[in-house]
Design an enzyme around this catalytic site. Sequence first.
Site, PDB file in Angstrom:
ATOM      1  N   GLU A  50      24.995  13.517 -10.113  1.00  0.00           N
ATOM      2  CA  GLU A  50      23.948  14.363 -10.653  1.00  0.00           C
ATOM      3  C   GLU A  50      24.463  15.802 -10.553  1.00  0.00           C
ATOM      4  O   GLU A  50      24.889  16.228  -9.477  1.00  0.00           O
ATOM      5  CB  GLU A  50      22.664  14.205  -9.819  1.00  0.00           C
ATOM      6  CG  GLU A  50      21.507  14.947 -10.422  1.00  0.00           C
ATOM      7  CD  GLU A  50      20.229  14.841  -9.596  1.00  0.00           C
ATOM      8  OE1 GLU A  50      20.173  14.033  -8.655  1.00  0.00           O
ATOM      9  OE2 GLU A  50      19.295  15.602  -9.911  1.00  0.00           O
ATOM     10  N   ARG A 274      27.351   4.555   2.526  1.00  0.00           N
ATOM     11  CA  ARG A 274      27.774   5.945   2.299  1.00  0.00           C
ATOM     12  C   ARG A 274      28.738   6.378   3.374  1.00  0.00           C
ATOM     13  O   ARG A 274      28.688   5.903   4.497  1.00  0.00           O
ATOM     14  CB  ARG A 274      26.601   6.929   2.446  1.00  0.00           C
ATOM     15  CG  ARG A 274      25.423   6.755   1.631  1.00  0.00           C
ATOM     16  CD  ARG A 274      24.350   7.749   2.073  1.00  0.00           C
ATOM     17  NE  ARG A 274      24.630   9.084   1.617  1.00  0.00           N
ATOM     18  CZ  ARG A 274      24.315   9.517   0.401  1.00  0.00           C
ATOM     19  NH1 ARG A 274      23.724   8.722  -0.465  1.00  0.00           N
ATOM     20  NH2 ARG A 274      24.581  10.743   0.039  1.00  0.00           N
ATOM     21  N   LYS A 284      24.071  17.152  -0.977  1.00  0.00           N
ATOM     22  CA  LYS A 284      24.178  18.352  -1.808  1.00  0.00           C
ATOM     23  C   LYS A 284      23.005  19.281  -1.564  1.00  0.00           C
ATOM     24  O   LYS A 284      23.165  20.497  -1.525  1.00  0.00           O
ATOM     25  CB  LYS A 284      24.229  17.960  -3.294  1.00  0.00           C
ATOM     26  CG  LYS A 284      25.597  17.518  -3.758  1.00  0.00           C
ATOM     27  CD  LYS A 284      25.573  17.121  -5.217  1.00  0.00           C
ATOM     28  CE  LYS A 284      25.055  15.728  -5.386  1.00  0.00           C
ATOM     29  NZ  LYS A 284      24.849  15.275  -6.731  1.00  0.00           N
TER      30      LYS A 284
HETATM   31  P1  ATP Z   1      23.612  13.907  -2.505  1.00  0.00           P
HETATM   32  O1  ATP Z   1      22.513  13.456  -1.592  1.00  0.00           O
HETATM   33  O2  ATP Z   1      24.727  14.574  -1.806  1.00  0.00           O
HETATM   34  O3  ATP Z   1      23.109  14.658  -3.683  1.00  0.00           O
HETATM   35  P2  ATP Z   1      23.738  11.682  -4.182  1.00  0.00           P
HETATM   36  O4  ATP Z   1      23.993  10.257  -3.855  1.00  0.00           O
HETATM   37  O5  ATP Z   1      22.383  12.055  -4.588  1.00  0.00           O
HETATM   38  O6  ATP Z   1      24.247  12.552  -2.990  1.00  0.00           O
HETATM   39  P3  ATP Z   1      24.985  11.756  -6.701  1.00  0.00           P
HETATM   40  O7  ATP Z   1      25.447  12.943  -7.444  1.00  0.00           O
HETATM   41  O8  ATP Z   1      23.826  11.029  -7.218  1.00  0.00           O
HETATM   42  O9  ATP Z   1      24.743  12.234  -5.226  1.00  0.00           O
HETATM   43  O10 ATP Z   1      26.192  10.779  -6.397  1.00  0.00           O
HETATM   44  C1  ATP Z   1      27.166  10.363  -7.306  1.00  0.00           C
HETATM   45  C2  ATP Z   1      27.791   9.119  -6.750  1.00  0.00           C
HETATM   46  O11 ATP Z   1      28.411   9.401  -5.504  1.00  0.00           O
HETATM   47  C3  ATP Z   1      26.762   8.050  -6.520  1.00  0.00           C
HETATM   48  O12 ATP Z   1      27.257   6.827  -7.001  1.00  0.00           O
HETATM   49  C4  ATP Z   1      26.600   8.021  -5.025  1.00  0.00           C
HETATM   50  O13 ATP Z   1      26.264   6.761  -4.589  1.00  0.00           O
HETATM   51  C5  ATP Z   1      27.970   8.488  -4.530  1.00  0.00           C
HETATM   52  N1  ATP Z   1      27.865   9.129  -3.231  1.00  0.00           N
HETATM   53  C6  ATP Z   1      27.125  10.207  -2.911  1.00  0.00           C
HETATM   54  N2  ATP Z   1      27.231  10.498  -1.608  1.00  0.00           N
HETATM   55  C7  ATP Z   1      28.074   9.589  -1.077  1.00  0.00           C
HETATM   56  C8  ATP Z   1      28.580   9.345   0.236  1.00  0.00           C
HETATM   57  N3  ATP Z   1      28.237  10.106   1.280  1.00  0.00           N
HETATM   58  N4  ATP Z   1      29.425   8.311   0.405  1.00  0.00           N
HETATM   59  C9  ATP Z   1      29.784   7.553  -0.637  1.00  0.00           C
HETATM   60  N5  ATP Z   1      29.342   7.704  -1.885  1.00  0.00           N
HETATM   61  C10 ATP Z   1      28.485   8.718  -2.115  1.00  0.00           C
HETATM   62 MG    MG Z   2      21.105  12.384  -5.890  1.00  0.00          MG
END
Ligand code: ATP
Ligand code: MG
Length: 580
Positions: A50, A274, A284
């Site tokens: 995102e 994760r 983020k």
């Molecule tokens: P954040 O909470 O940091 O915004 P998110 O999962 O909402 O993390 P996205 O931009 O939606 O962030 O993530 C893109 C991809 O990266 C998704 O497939 C998510 O599952 C993966 N991802 C995000 N954080 C992690 C993590 N800590 N370990 C492994 N994969 C991750």
């Molecule tokens: Mg997210």
Amino acid sequence: MNQNQHSNSNDNDPSDEPTAASLNFIEQIVAGDNESGKHEGRVHTRFPPEPNGYLHIGHAKSICLNFGIATANGGKTNLRFDDTNPAKEETEYVDSIMEDVRWLGFQWDNVYFASDYFQQLYDFAEQLIKSGHAYVCSLDAEKTRSYRGGWNEAGKDSPYRSRDPEENLDLFRRMKAGEFTEGEHTLRAKIDMASPNMNMRDPTIYRIRKIKHHRTGSDWCIYPMYDYAHGISDSIERITHSICTLEFEHHRPLYNWFLETLDIFPSRQIEFARLNITHTMMSKRKLLELVQDNQVSGWDDPRMPTICGLRRRGYTPESIRNFCTRIGVTKQNSRHDMAWLEDALRADLNKRANRRAGVLRPLKVVIENYPEDQVEQLDAINNPEDESAGKRKVPFGRELYIERTDFMEDPPKKFFRLGPGREVRLRYGYFITCTDVIKNDAGEVVELRCSYDPETLGGQAPDGRRVRGTIHWVAAATAITAEVRLYDHLFQTTDPFEASPATDTLAEASYLNNLNENSLEVLTNCKLEPSLKDAAVGELYQFERLGYFCVDNKDSSPGNLVFNRSVTLRDTWAKMQRKK
Ligand code: ATP
Ligand code: MG
């Protein structure tokens, strides 16, 4: 994971062919699908960030996994921006994400935006309405919540659930046309208000948001919800394996429901744990708070776990990829020790970084029996791990700088460096003996007087006398003055969200109390050997005995060099903690 396993895994050759036994559980699923001929052996993954922040090391794990699996199977990977939430997304983030993925060493086959599918997603919604699988609900947010029930309590049907498809279609079209205000209506999937899985209790699939979108502007005033848009986007792109993190496990039935009900390409969702790392955090949203709060200098502050922060700190793409391989992929949530990441960097830099001399906290040494105007060019090896890196000349003279910590006025027995009357070896140079200690009015040591033994060049004394310690030095006359920034963990606690001793409460913002106040130390009077004069941005060096350092990619300029300490030579933090 014990220490042995850890250091053994350092020796893994990443080029080793994986054996069936070494496949992680996702690779096994993919191998099984290939064998059974599902999708005609086609493997297509996607990385779906995102664009609401910069990528962090957790994303790197997901990137390595998605691109890695596709590459290993001759498949493809899409980069898809999951930009269905107009409130938080920005083009700046889109650009940085592309830069970071490329920098990590991956190239996507296609780049898409979920917002490209807004029309298709809308059409599918009409299809669900027409087949009686979705309805326009006019409960307000609070009512919707209370009708939903709880974990032990079935939900209640919305009074609008029985609206007929025609009325739903009319209302939905008018929602799209902007006739209603935010929150007045939503579109919901008609599934099961008594389902034990809360995600299946008639989830919202569209909401009214009168906000400009970073790509579609004000074309739309209704926006699809994540669960709806994500699965359908996967299906539109004919993604075979949709890999996501564990918190989406309970969303999988809904993911499948949309694809089955619409009878479209059956992408398969697979969840893994994760990545979490000690002394830092992977969100983020929270990282943005640190930036906005000025707790760090920006997303690329070298203490941040972001890809751009790690890059600025001196991390290499190879070290990050090796780290991701070493930690593996599981379904158990855990927290990896930051030492693992640092070790991956040390292992990489040990091979590639040229050695240099740098003195961080200088103490002047005058060698009284060394000729005043004499300068010798001593031979120094650039990298003992890489013969092709060759040698360089290092100037030596009567006045030198040594590290303050390499001198003690009243040294204990085991201190093998310099002290009054003690002899020590200068790296690449001679033996010197401290003959006098000069102090200022405040009683602080400001200079050492020494003598040298001209017979000891190259580190041996002809009479066979031995010295225990070897210290590094920089010739004063030709030294460059530079700024060096030393970094430590951003959080003092292994878990940033741990209740802090200061408040003893586990509040949302408790992590602010756990910030490490000493995570940055700036040294402005460091003395470096002259060969570093033209050190360019991004170059990495080992300052002997101190650690690995890189030229800062923002604040450094010729004549005003700024170095970041990427990592120390050993894990001094672990040692300090043990002593406490
Ligand atoms: P954040 O909470 O940091 O915004 P998110 O999962 O909402 O993390 P996205 O931009 O939606 O962030 O993530 C893109 C991809 O990266 C998704 O497939 C998510 O599952 C993966 N991802 C995000 N954080 C992690 C993590 N800590 N370990 C492994 N994969 C991750
Ligand atoms: Mg997210």
